[in-house]
Write a protein that holds these residues in place. Sequence first.
Motif, PDB file in Angstrom:
ATOM      1  N   THR A   1       3.558  23.002   6.291  1.00 27.44           N
ATOM      2  CA  THR A   1       3.841  24.153   5.427  1.00 27.44           C
ATOM      3  C   THR A   1       2.577  24.853   4.961  1.00 27.44           C
ATOM      4  OG1 THR A   1       3.806  22.775   3.451  1.00 27.44           O
ATOM      5  CG2 THR A   1       5.950  23.086   4.522  1.00 27.44           C
ATOM      6  N   GLY A   2       1.455  24.108   4.961  1.00 29.81           N
ATOM      7  CA  GLY A   2       0.207  24.676   4.462  1.00 29.81           C
ATOM      8  C   GLY A   2       0.106  24.593   2.945  1.00 29.81           C
ATOM      9  N   LEU A   3       1.133  24.001   2.285  1.00 31.10           N
ATOM     10  CA  LEU A   3       1.101  23.852   0.818  1.00 31.10           C
ATOM     11  C   LEU A   3       0.343  22.581   0.447  1.00 31.10           C
ATOM     12  CD1 LEU A   3       4.842  24.628  -0.066  1.00 31.10           C
ATOM     13  CD2 LEU A   3       2.903  26.156  -0.353  1.00 31.10           C
ATOM     14  N   SER A   4      -0.135  22.529  -0.788  1.00 32.97           N
ATOM     15  CA  SER A   4      -0.753  21.305  -1.295  1.00 32.97           C
ATOM     16  C   SER A   4       0.353  20.313  -1.656  1.00 32.97           C
ATOM     17  CB  SER A   4      -1.581  21.611  -2.544  1.00 32.97           C
ATOM     18  OG  SER A   4      -0.722  21.984  -3.603  1.00 32.97           O
ATOM     19  N   SER A   5      -0.033  19.060  -1.857  1.00 36.49           N
ATOM     20  CA  SER A   5       0.942  18.039  -2.267  1.00 36.49           C
ATOM     21  C   SER A   5       1.595  18.417  -3.593  1.00 36.49           C
ATOM     22  CB  SER A   5       0.258  16.684  -2.410  1.00 36.49           C
ATOM     23  OG  SER A   5      -0.288  16.290  -1.187  1.00 36.49           O
ATOM     24  N   ASP A   6       0.774  18.849  -4.552  1.00 38.18           N
ATOM     25  CA  ASP A   6       1.292  19.231  -5.868  1.00 38.18           C
ATOM     26  C   ASP A   6       2.288  20.380  -5.769  1.00 38.18           C
ATOM     27  OD1 ASP A   6      -0.142  17.314  -7.128  1.00 38.18           O
ATOM     28  OD2 ASP A   6      -1.595  18.672  -8.070  1.00 38.18           O
ATOM     29  N   ALA A   7       1.930  21.392  -4.993  1.00 37.18           N
ATOM     30  CA  ALA A   7       2.812  22.553  -4.841  1.00 37.18           C
ATOM     31  C   ALA A   7       4.120  22.139  -4.186  1.00 37.18           C
ATOM     32  CB  ALA A   7       2.122  23.636  -4.021  1.00 37.18           C
ATOM     33  N   THR A   8       4.031  21.268  -3.187  1.00 36.30           N
ATOM     34  CA  THR A   8       5.234  20.807  -2.494  1.00 36.30           C
ATOM     35  C   THR A   8       6.175  20.117  -3.472  1.00 36.30           C
ATOM     36  OG1 THR A   8       3.997  20.524  -0.436  1.00 36.30           O
ATOM     37  CG2 THR A   8       6.092  19.341  -0.613  1.00 36.30           C
TER      38      THR A   8
ATOM     39  N   SER B   1       0.854  -1.195   0.000  1.00 35.38           N
ATOM     40  CA  SER B   1       0.000   0.000   0.000  1.00 35.38           C
ATOM     41  C   SER B   1       0.885   1.239   0.000  1.00 35.38           C
ATOM     42  CB  SER B   1      -0.904   0.008   1.226  1.00 35.38           C
ATOM     43  OG  SER B   1      -0.125   0.192   2.391  1.00 35.38           O
ATOM     44  N   SER B   2       0.591   2.196  -0.859  1.00 38.53           N
ATOM     45  CA  SER B   2       1.443   3.371  -0.908  1.00 38.53           C
ATOM     46  C   SER B   2       0.800   4.552  -0.204  1.00 38.53           C
ATOM     47  CB  SER B   2       1.790   3.722  -2.355  1.00 38.53           C
ATOM     48  OG  SER B   2       0.785   4.498  -2.934  1.00 38.53           O
ATOM     49  N   SER B   3       1.536   5.109   0.714  1.00 36.29           N
ATOM     50  CA  SER B   3       1.049   6.249   1.491  1.00 36.29           C
ATOM     51  C   SER B   3       1.132   7.513   0.639  1.00 36.29           C
ATOM     52  CB  SER B   3       1.910   6.427   2.726  1.00 36.29           C
ATOM     53  OG  SER B   3       3.213   6.783   2.332  1.00 36.29           O
ATOM     54  N   GLU B   4       0.626   8.596   1.161  1.00 35.84           N
ATOM     55  CA  GLU B   4       0.709   9.865   0.443  1.00 35.84           C
ATOM     56  C   GLU B   4       2.176  10.255   0.266  1.00 35.84           C
ATOM     57  OE1 GLU B   4      -0.817  13.296   2.375  1.00 35.84           O
ATOM     58  OE2 GLU B   4      -0.986  14.421   0.505  1.00 35.84           O
ATOM     59  N   ALA B   5       2.985   9.969   1.285  1.00 37.20           N
ATOM     60  CA  ALA B   5       4.409  10.310   1.215  1.00 37.20           C
ATOM     61  C   ALA B   5       5.083   9.556   0.069  1.00 37.20           C
ATOM     62  CB  ALA B   5       5.091   9.998   2.536  1.00 37.20           C
ATOM     63  N   ASP B   6       4.713   8.281  -0.108  1.00 38.69           N
ATOM     64  CA  ASP B   6       5.283   7.485  -1.196  1.00 38.69           C
ATOM     65  C   ASP B   6       4.890   8.066  -2.545  1.00 38.69           C
ATOM     66  OD1 ASP B   6       6.565   5.529   0.370  1.00 38.69           O
ATOM     67  OD2 ASP B   6       4.672   4.470   0.662  1.00 38.69           O
ATOM     68  N   GLU B   7       3.633   8.459  -2.651  1.00 38.86           N
ATOM     69  CA  GLU B   7       3.148   9.035  -3.913  1.00 38.86           C
ATOM     70  C   GLU B   7       3.850  10.337  -4.236  1.00 38.86           C
ATOM     71  OE1 GLU B   7      -1.132   9.297  -3.843  1.00 38.86           O
ATOM     72  OE2 GLU B   7      -1.265   7.179  -3.246  1.00 38.86           O
ATOM     73  N   MET B   8       4.047  11.152  -3.199  1.00 39.42           N
ATOM     74  CA  MET B   8       4.728  12.430  -3.416  1.00 39.42           C
ATOM     75  C   MET B   8       6.190  12.206  -3.793  1.00 39.42           C
ATOM     76  SD  MET B   8       3.068  14.787  -0.446  1.00 39.42           S
ATOM     77  CE  MET B   8       4.118  16.203  -0.754  1.00 39.42           C
ATOM     78  N   ALA B   9       6.831  11.238  -3.153  1.00 38.32           N
ATOM     79  CA  ALA B   9       8.230  10.937  -3.477  1.00 38.32           C
ATOM     80  C   ALA B   9       8.332  10.458  -4.924  1.00 38.32           C
ATOM     81  CB  ALA B   9       8.779   9.888  -2.518  1.00 38.32           C
ATOM     82  N   ALA B  10       7.387   9.619  -5.341  1.00 42.14           N
ATOM     83  CA  ALA B  10       7.379   9.117  -6.718  1.00 42.14           C
ATOM     84  C   ALA B  10       7.176  10.267  -7.705  1.00 42.14           C
ATOM     85  CB  ALA B  10       6.291   8.064  -6.887  1.00 42.14           C
ATOM     86  N   ALA B  11       6.269  11.177  -7.368  1.00 41.19           N
ATOM     87  CA  ALA B  11       6.002  12.333  -8.233  1.00 41.19           C
ATOM     88  C   ALA B  11       7.236  13.235  -8.319  1.00 41.19           C
ATOM     89  CB  ALA B  11       4.801  13.119  -7.713  1.00 41.19           C
ATOM     90  N   LEU B  12       7.882  13.425  -7.199  1.00 41.18           N
ATOM     91  CA  LEU B  12       9.081  14.276  -7.166  1.00 41.18           C
ATOM     92  C   LEU B  12      10.200  13.644  -7.982  1.00 41.18           C
ATOM     93  CD1 LEU B  12      10.649  16.711  -6.146  1.00 41.18           C
ATOM     94  CD2 LEU B  12      11.033  15.504  -3.989  1.00 41.18           C
ATOM     95  N   GLU B  13      10.366  12.341  -7.826  1.00 41.43           N
ATOM     96  CA  GLU B  13      11.410  11.649  -8.579  1.00 41.43           C
ATOM     97  C   GLU B  13      11.118  11.668 -10.083  1.00 41.43           C
ATOM     98  OE1 GLU B  13      11.937   7.942  -6.436  1.00 41.43           O
ATOM     99  OE2 GLU B  13      12.482   9.136  -4.674  1.00 41.43           O
ATOM    100  N   ALA B  14       9.853  11.566 -10.438  1.00 44.64           N
ATOM    101  CA  ALA B  14       9.479  11.649 -11.849  1.00 44.64           C
ATOM    102  C   ALA B  14       9.800  13.038 -12.390  1.00 44.64           C
ATOM    103  CB  ALA B  14       7.995  11.341 -12.018  1.00 44.64           C
TER     104      ALA B  14
END
Lengths: 20, 72
Positions: free
Chosen positions: B37-44, A1-14
């Motif tokens: 931070t108060g930012l959205s996930s996308d903004a972060t 299961s992927s947490s929000e943190a995992d999804e954000m890390a994946a998006a950032l890496e992409a």
Amino acid sequence: SSSEADEMAAALEAELNDFM
Amino acid sequence: TPSSGEVQLTEEAVRRYLTRKPMTTKDLLKKFQTKRTGLSSDATVNVLAQILKRLNPERKVIGDKMHFSLKE
């Protein structure tokens, strides 16, 4: 299961793909 | 209510963390959690990506994971 943190890390890496 | 502004996602803050020790993208995201931070996930994600591209930190593989690192 992927947490929000995992999804954000994946998006950032992409986003950094050509850079990393 | 989220306490926005408690932590600020700035180039200076990212620089400080990466100078102290190598960090993965996940480590960095943990430092700048949206609820702090108060930012959205996308903004972060977008702001952090821009900052990292600008800082152009060293990449080190530690324990199979890519870490970013900056020298003082």
